[in-house]
Scaffold this motif. Structure first.
Motif, PDB file in Angstrom:
ATOM      1  N   MET A 123     -13.581   6.088 -10.326  1.00 13.01           N
ATOM      2  CA  MET A 123     -14.164   5.081 -11.220  1.00 13.01           C
ATOM      3  C   MET A 123     -13.944   3.675 -10.678  1.00 13.01           C
ATOM      4  O   MET A 123     -14.840   2.833 -10.741  1.00 13.01           O
ATOM      5  CB  MET A 123     -13.546   5.189 -12.619  1.00 13.01           C
ATOM      6  N   SER A 124     -12.717   3.452 -10.156  1.00 10.99           N
ATOM      7  CA  SER A 124     -12.454   2.105  -9.630  1.00 10.99           C
ATOM      8  C   SER A 124     -13.348   1.828  -8.426  1.00 10.99           C
ATOM      9  O   SER A 124     -13.868   0.720  -8.276  1.00 10.99           O
ATOM     10  CB  SER A 124     -10.976   1.941  -9.279  1.00 10.99           C
ATOM     11  N   PHE A 125     -13.553   2.845  -7.553  1.00 12.08           N
ATOM     12  CA  PHE A 125     -14.477   2.643  -6.429  1.00 12.08           C
ATOM     13  C   PHE A 125     -15.888   2.386  -6.922  1.00 12.08           C
ATOM     14  O   PHE A 125     -16.609   1.529  -6.395  1.00 12.08           O
ATOM     15  CB  PHE A 125     -14.468   3.847  -5.479  1.00 12.08           C
ATOM     16  N   LYS A 126     -16.287   3.098  -7.939  1.00 10.42           N
ATOM     17  CA  LYS A 126     -17.644   2.934  -8.472  1.00 10.42           C
ATOM     18  C   LYS A 126     -17.796   1.534  -9.081  1.00 10.42           C
ATOM     19  O   LYS A 126     -18.802   0.855  -8.846  1.00 10.42           O
ATOM     20  CB  LYS A 126     -17.914   4.015  -9.523  1.00 10.42           C
ATOM     21  N   PHE A 127     -16.755   1.119  -9.860  1.00 11.32           N
ATOM     22  CA  PHE A 127     -16.825  -0.221 -10.450  1.00 11.32           C
ATOM     23  C   PHE A 127     -16.834  -1.294  -9.363  1.00 11.32           C
ATOM     24  O   PHE A 127     -17.576  -2.274  -9.433  1.00 11.32           O
ATOM     25  CB  PHE A 127     -15.652  -0.482 -11.412  1.00 11.32           C
ATOM     26  N   MET A 128     -15.990  -1.088  -8.330  1.00  7.96           N
ATOM     27  CA  MET A 128     -15.954  -2.061  -7.227  1.00  7.96           C
ATOM     28  C   MET A 128     -17.299  -2.109  -6.511  1.00  7.96           C
ATOM     29  O   MET A 128     -17.789  -3.177  -6.134  1.00  7.96           O
ATOM     30  CB  MET A 128     -14.839  -1.701  -6.232  1.00  7.96           C
ATOM     31  N   GLN A 129     -17.885  -0.946  -6.324  1.00  4.47           N
ATOM     32  CA  GLN A 129     -19.190  -0.903  -5.659  1.00  4.47           C
ATOM     33  C   GLN A 129     -20.234  -1.622  -6.508  1.00  4.47           C
ATOM     34  O   GLN A 129     -21.038  -2.406  -5.979  1.00  4.47           O
ATOM     35  CB  GLN A 129     -19.601   0.555  -5.426  1.00  4.47           C
ATOM     36  N   ASP A 130     -20.205  -1.372  -7.815  1.00  3.87           N
ATOM     37  CA  ASP A 130     -21.151  -2.058  -8.704  1.00  3.87           C
ATOM     38  C   ASP A 130     -20.919  -3.564  -8.671  1.00  3.87           C
ATOM     39  O   ASP A 130     -21.879  -4.356  -8.591  1.00  3.87           O
ATOM     40  CB  ASP A 130     -21.003  -1.550 -10.150  1.00  3.87           C
ATOM     41  N   ILE A 131     -19.642  -3.966  -8.738  1.00  3.49           N
ATOM     42  CA  ILE A 131     -19.316  -5.399  -8.718  1.00  3.49           C
ATOM     43  C   ILE A 131     -19.747  -6.003  -7.395  1.00  3.49           C
ATOM     44  O   ILE A 131     -20.337  -7.101  -7.355  1.00  3.49           O
ATOM     45  CB  ILE A 131     -17.812  -5.615  -8.967  1.00  3.49           C
TER      46      ILE A 131
END
Length: 162
Positions: A123-131
């Motif tokens: 999730m953190s990778f996904k959020f970082m990717q989105d950000i």
């Protein structure tokens, strides 16, 4: 005279009774007396034998009671020992079962922790990717690449100096 004959007849009859009594009665009563005395002697002997047998039976009964008590005590000891063994076996089995359940629980907890960690990381990778996709512009990419290249050059320089 008639009285004389009556007295004479009575005396003959009485003499006959006396003769029969002496001839058959006295030996009969003597034999009967001897038989009764013999029976009494035998009864006394039987009574003594019965008393001896009674005493022997009482001794045997005492021994049997003693043996029964010993068997009872031994059975109680064996029962107590068996009960203790059963309790120990049950405790050992309970400890094994408890240990197995604890190990399974720890394993399941570790598995769940790893799964939660992996999910949080994803999730953190996904959020970082989105950000990063939202916030990164071409200027920011350029600055990041320049900084990265600079850090690599410094690392190479440090290695070559050693």
């Amino acid at each position: 005279m008639e009285i004389f004959w009556r007295i004479f007849d009575t005396l003959i009859l009485a003499g006959g009774f006396v003769y029969i009594f002496i001839r058959y009665g006295i030996p009969f009563f003597d034999n009967r007396k001897k038989g009764i005395e013999l029976s009494l002697k035998k009864a006394a002997e039987y009574e003594k034998e019965a008393e001896k047998l009674y005493e022997q039976a009482m001794d045997v009964l005492k021994e049997v009671k003693s043996e029964v008590e010993n068997i009872k005590k031994e059975a109680l000891k064996e029962t107590e020992t068996e009960r203790n063994n059963i309790i120990k076996d049950a405790e050992t089995a309970a400890e094994k079962i408890s240990g197995n359940y604890i190990n399974q629980a720890k394993s399941e907890i570790d598995k769940q922790k790893k799964q939660l960690f992996d999910e949080a990381l994803n999730m953190s990778f996904k959020f970082m990717q989105d950000i990063m996709q939202r916030e990164m512009t071409s200027e920011v990419y350029g600055k990041i690449n320049d900084s990265f290249l600079k850090l690599q050059e410094e690392a190479f320089d440090r290695r070559s100096n050693k």
